[in-house]
Design a protein around this motif. Structure first.
Motif, PDB file in Angstrom:
ATOM      1  N   GLU A 129       0.828  -1.205   0.000  1.00 16.60           N
ATOM      2  CA  GLU A 129       0.000   0.000   0.000  1.00 16.60           C
ATOM      3  C   GLU A 129       0.869   1.265   0.000  1.00 16.60           C
ATOM      4  OE1 GLU A 129      -2.730   1.432   3.439  1.00 16.60           O
ATOM      5  OE2 GLU A 129      -3.865  -0.098   2.336  1.00 16.60           O
ATOM      6  N   VAL A 130       1.906   1.282   0.816  1.00 15.06           N
ATOM      7  CA  VAL A 130       2.791   2.451   0.882  1.00 15.06           C
ATOM      8  C   VAL A 130       3.507   2.648  -0.454  1.00 15.06           C
ATOM      9  CG1 VAL A 130       4.879   3.408   1.956  1.00 15.06           C
ATOM     10  CG2 VAL A 130       3.111   2.363   3.383  1.00 15.06           C
ATOM     11  N   ILE A 131       3.983   1.573  -1.049  1.00 11.71           N
ATOM     12  CA  ILE A 131       4.665   1.678  -2.350  1.00 11.71           C
ATOM     13  C   ILE A 131       3.706   2.210  -3.408  1.00 11.71           C
ATOM     14  CG2 ILE A 131       5.610   0.306  -4.260  1.00 11.71           C
ATOM     15  CD1 ILE A 131       7.010  -1.399  -2.117  1.00 11.71           C
ATOM     16  N   ASP A 132       2.484   1.688  -3.442  1.00  9.14           N
ATOM     17  CA  ASP A 132       1.494   2.160  -4.420  1.00  9.14           C
ATOM     18  C   ASP A 132       1.206   3.644  -4.230  1.00  9.14           C
ATOM     19  OD1 ASP A 132       1.378  -0.407  -5.429  1.00  9.14           O
ATOM     20  OD2 ASP A 132      -0.561  -0.898  -4.508  1.00  9.14           O
ATOM     21  N   THR A 133       1.060   4.070  -2.990  1.00  8.99           N
ATOM     22  CA  THR A 133       0.787   5.478  -2.697  1.00  8.99           C
ATOM     23  C   THR A 133       1.958   6.352  -3.135  1.00  8.99           C
ATOM     24  OG1 THR A 133      -0.606   4.865  -0.834  1.00  8.99           O
ATOM     25  CG2 THR A 133       0.225   7.125  -0.867  1.00  8.99           C
ATOM     26  N   GLU A 134       3.177   5.922  -2.830  1.00 11.89           N
ATOM     27  CA  GLU A 134       4.365   6.690  -3.226  1.00 11.89           C
ATOM     28  C   GLU A 134       4.466   6.802  -4.743  1.00 11.89           C
ATOM     29  OE1 GLU A 134       6.757   8.446  -1.333  1.00 11.89           O
ATOM     30  OE2 GLU A 134       5.143   8.156   0.111  1.00 11.89           O
ATOM     31  N   GLU A 135       4.133   5.733  -5.452  1.00 14.06           N
ATOM     32  CA  GLU A 135       4.168   5.767  -6.918  1.00 14.06           C
ATOM     33  C   GLU A 135       3.133   6.748  -7.471  1.00 14.06           C
ATOM     34  OE1 GLU A 135       3.762   1.698  -8.214  1.00 14.06           O
ATOM     35  OE2 GLU A 135       5.855   1.230  -7.725  1.00 14.06           O
ATOM     36  N   GLU A 136       1.943   6.755  -6.856  1.00 14.90           N
ATOM     37  CA  GLU A 136       0.904   7.700  -7.285  1.00 14.90           C
ATOM     38  C   GLU A 136       1.350   9.138  -7.065  1.00 14.90           C
ATOM     39  OE1 GLU A 136      -3.333   7.506  -6.403  1.00 14.90           O
ATOM     40  OE2 GLU A 136      -3.092   5.332  -6.197  1.00 14.90           O
ATOM     41  N   ILE A 137       1.911   9.408  -5.899  1.00 16.25           N
ATOM     42  CA  ILE A 137       2.389  10.757  -5.583  1.00 16.25           C
ATOM     43  C   ILE A 137       3.460  11.168  -6.581  1.00 16.25           C
ATOM     44  CG2 ILE A 137       3.683  12.137  -3.887  1.00 16.25           C
ATOM     45  CD1 ILE A 137       2.160  10.519  -1.707  1.00 16.25           C
ATOM     46  N   SER A 138       4.384  10.274  -6.880  1.00 12.64           N
ATOM     47  CA  SER A 138       5.454  10.575  -7.844  1.00 12.64           C
ATOM     48  C   SER A 138       4.897  10.876  -9.220  1.00 12.64           C
ATOM     49  CB  SER A 138       6.420   9.398  -7.941  1.00 12.64           C
ATOM     50  OG  SER A 138       7.169   9.289  -6.776  1.00 12.64           O
ATOM     51  N   SER A 139       3.878  10.114  -9.631  1.00 15.28           N
ATOM     52  CA  SER A 139       3.296  10.344 -10.970  1.00 15.28           C
ATOM     53  C   SER A 139       2.615  11.708 -11.044  1.00 15.28           C
ATOM     54  CB  SER A 139       2.339   9.215 -11.354  1.00 15.28           C
ATOM     55  OG  SER A 139       1.149   9.288 -10.604  1.00 15.28           O
ATOM     56  N   PHE A 140       1.998  12.142  -9.942  1.00 15.09           N
ATOM     57  CA  PHE A 140       1.368  13.473  -9.926  1.00 15.09           C
ATOM     58  C   PHE A 140       2.436  14.562  -9.981  1.00 15.09           C
ATOM     59  CE2 PHE A 140      -2.327  11.408  -7.646  1.00 15.09           C
ATOM     60  CZ  PHE A 140      -3.185  11.524  -8.724  1.00 15.09           C
ATOM     61  N   LEU A 141       3.534  14.363  -9.257  1.00 17.58           N
ATOM     62  CA  LEU A 141       4.588  15.373  -9.219  1.00 17.58           C
ATOM     63  C   LEU A 141       5.322  15.456 -10.551  1.00 17.58           C
ATOM     64  CD1 LEU A 141       6.061  14.706  -5.659  1.00 17.58           C
ATOM     65  CD2 LEU A 141       4.523  16.549  -6.373  1.00 17.58           C
TER      66      LEU A 141
END
Length: 143
Positions: A129-141
């Protein structure tokens, strides 16, 4: 890589008041949660497949009070305890951000859910879950 001495400093800091460091507070693992995540009744085949696909490799430090797992992305403290004569385990998951740690999730298992099987299944779920969230945040940035 963060030095082992720093790990202990962060551990002591986070342990003082974990609810201060995580937005969701301490998550209590219960029957409803395990059912929702389909972590209860997996066949032996599914179990083997999940173990074979476990994408996390950790170094392990162990002492009398806790087990510390760490790699280049996470620090995980697994802390066994007794609360009202009931064995329980608190798990704190921190994400490594450059030279600092950010406590992401704290969860507690107790009673029939306080077995290595459920502690580790829940850990795998939260790490993913943490990895998925971090990937989403990175894609937005990046976008």
């Amino acid at each position: 890589m963060i030095k082992p001495e720093k790990l202990e400093e962060y551990y002591e800091l986070f342990l003082q008041d974990p609810t201060y460091w995580v937005q969701d507070g301490v998550v209590e693992v219960d029957l409803e949660m395990l059912k929702e995540w389909s972590l209860l009744n997996q066949s032996e085949e599914e179990e083997k497949l999940l173990q074979d696909q476990f994408p996390f490799y950790f170094h392990v430090l162990e002492n009398n009070s806790k087990v510390t797992l760490f790699n280049n992305q996470f620090i995980v403290w697994i802390v066994p305890d007794m609360v009202d004569e009931t064995p329980c385990t608190t798990v704190m998951i921190a994400l490594i951000k450059e030279e600092n740690l950010k406590l992401e999730i704290v969860y507690k298992t107790k009673g029939v859910y306080n077995t290595p099987k459920y502690v580790l299944k829940t850990l795998r779920h939260f790490l993913t879950e943490v990895i998925d969230t971090e990937e989403e945040i990175s894609s937005f940035l990046e976008g």
